[in-house]
Scaffold this active site. Structure first.
Site, PDB file in Angstrom:
ATOM      1  N   SER A 133      19.240 -36.433   9.231  1.00 12.73           N
ATOM      2  CA  SER A 133      18.551 -35.767  10.324  1.00 12.73           C
ATOM      3  C   SER A 133      19.127 -36.315  11.624  1.00 12.73           C
ATOM      4  O   SER A 133      20.340 -36.509  11.729  1.00 12.73           O
ATOM      5  CB  SER A 133      17.038 -35.991  10.193  1.00 12.73           C
ATOM      6  OG  SER A 133      16.340 -35.168  11.094  1.00 12.73           O
ATOM      7  N   HIS A 174      18.716 -31.576   8.701  1.00 13.27           N
ATOM      8  CA  HIS A 174      17.735 -30.893   9.546  1.00 13.27           C
ATOM      9  C   HIS A 174      18.491 -30.351  10.764  1.00 13.27           C
ATOM     10  O   HIS A 174      19.144 -31.114  11.463  1.00 13.27           O
ATOM     11  CB  HIS A 174      16.658 -31.862  10.036  1.00 13.27           C
ATOM     12  CG  HIS A 174      15.850 -32.460   8.933  1.00 13.27           C
ATOM     13  ND1 HIS A 174      15.123 -33.606   9.093  1.00 13.27           N
ATOM     14  CD2 HIS A 174      15.640 -32.057   7.648  1.00 13.27           C
ATOM     15  CE1 HIS A 174      14.502 -33.887   7.962  1.00 13.27           C
ATOM     16  NE2 HIS A 174      14.802 -32.968   7.071  1.00 13.27           N
ATOM     17  N   ASP A 233      11.173 -37.533   5.413  1.00 16.73           N
ATOM     18  CA  ASP A 233      11.825 -36.636   4.456  1.00 16.73           C
ATOM     19  C   ASP A 233      12.943 -37.388   3.734  1.00 16.73           C
ATOM     20  O   ASP A 233      13.733 -38.100   4.344  1.00 16.73           O
ATOM     21  CB  ASP A 233      12.390 -35.418   5.195  1.00 16.73           C
ATOM     22  CG  ASP A 233      12.778 -34.282   4.265  1.00 16.73           C
ATOM     23  OD1 ASP A 233      12.335 -34.282   3.098  1.00 16.73           O
ATOM     24  OD2 ASP A 233      13.516 -33.387   4.718  1.00 16.73           O
TER      25      ASP A 233
END
Length: 193
Positions: free
Chosen positions: A17, A44, A137
């Site tokens: 991310s 992401h 995540d």
């Protein structure tokens, strides 16, 4: 963390991310041209039609690079990228599927969803790598990879641009290797078939 766990794998899933892009580009740039390993990248990112991620990765490697479309076949020697705003799933060792169910950890694609799906398909021939990011995540996905016999790798949080994601994984999952950013490209290359 034992040396005996270092082994070649058929697939590597990489989740990242905030702060992970430059490291991903370094990793793909170090992959051997002869690798048969399938690399799957879940990042992401914003849902925009002008995504440059595929072009950036293509500029760093001689391997095939493809943003996944629904029902795409899985092929060796290929780097696959999860498209924005879809969860990336593995139907078998032969095919991907895309899913638009609810976001997980505020994210779609979710690293957890993809890691968990890959773990059930590839079992002990999978390695999962979690990189820099600002939410949790990836941790549940790493737990699934570990419980299916795969190799669990986490970027050393002290070398991550945003340390929350790898730190959360270290606190909650069984991790085989914690690897500094500078060492990750060579380490990933070393476990490719």
């Amino acid at each position: 963390m034992e040396e005996a766990k270092i082994r070649k794998v058929d697939a590597i899933v990489i989740g990242g991310s905030a702060g992970s892009l430059e490291l991903i580009l370094s990793i793909v740039g170090a992959l051997p041209a002869s690798t048969r390993t399938t690399i799957i990248i879940i990042v992401h990112r914003k849902n925009d039609s002008e995504s440059l991620l595929e072009d950036l990765i293509k500029s760093r490697t001689s391997l095939r690079v493809r943003e996944v479309e629904d029902k795409d076949p899985l092929r060796p020697s290929t780097i696959y990228i999860a498209p924005p705003d879809y969860h990336l799933l593995f139907e078998s060792r032969k095919e991907f599927s895309l899913d638009m169910t609810a976001k997980v950890q505020y994210s779609r694609p979710s690293i957890d969803v993809s890691f968990e799906s890959a773990a059930t398909v590839f079992k002990d021939s999978l390695a999962g790598l979690l990189l820099s990011g600002a939410n949790a995540d990836g941790t549940a996905g790493l737990i699934s990879i570990s419980s299916n016999g795969g190799i669990v790798l986490v970027q050393d949080p002290s070398t991550a641009e945003v340390d929350y994601m790898p730190q959360h994984a270290l606190a909650n999952a069984k991790v085989d290797f914690v690897v500094a950013s500078n060492d990750l490209p060579a380490f990933i290359a070393s476990i490719c078939n």
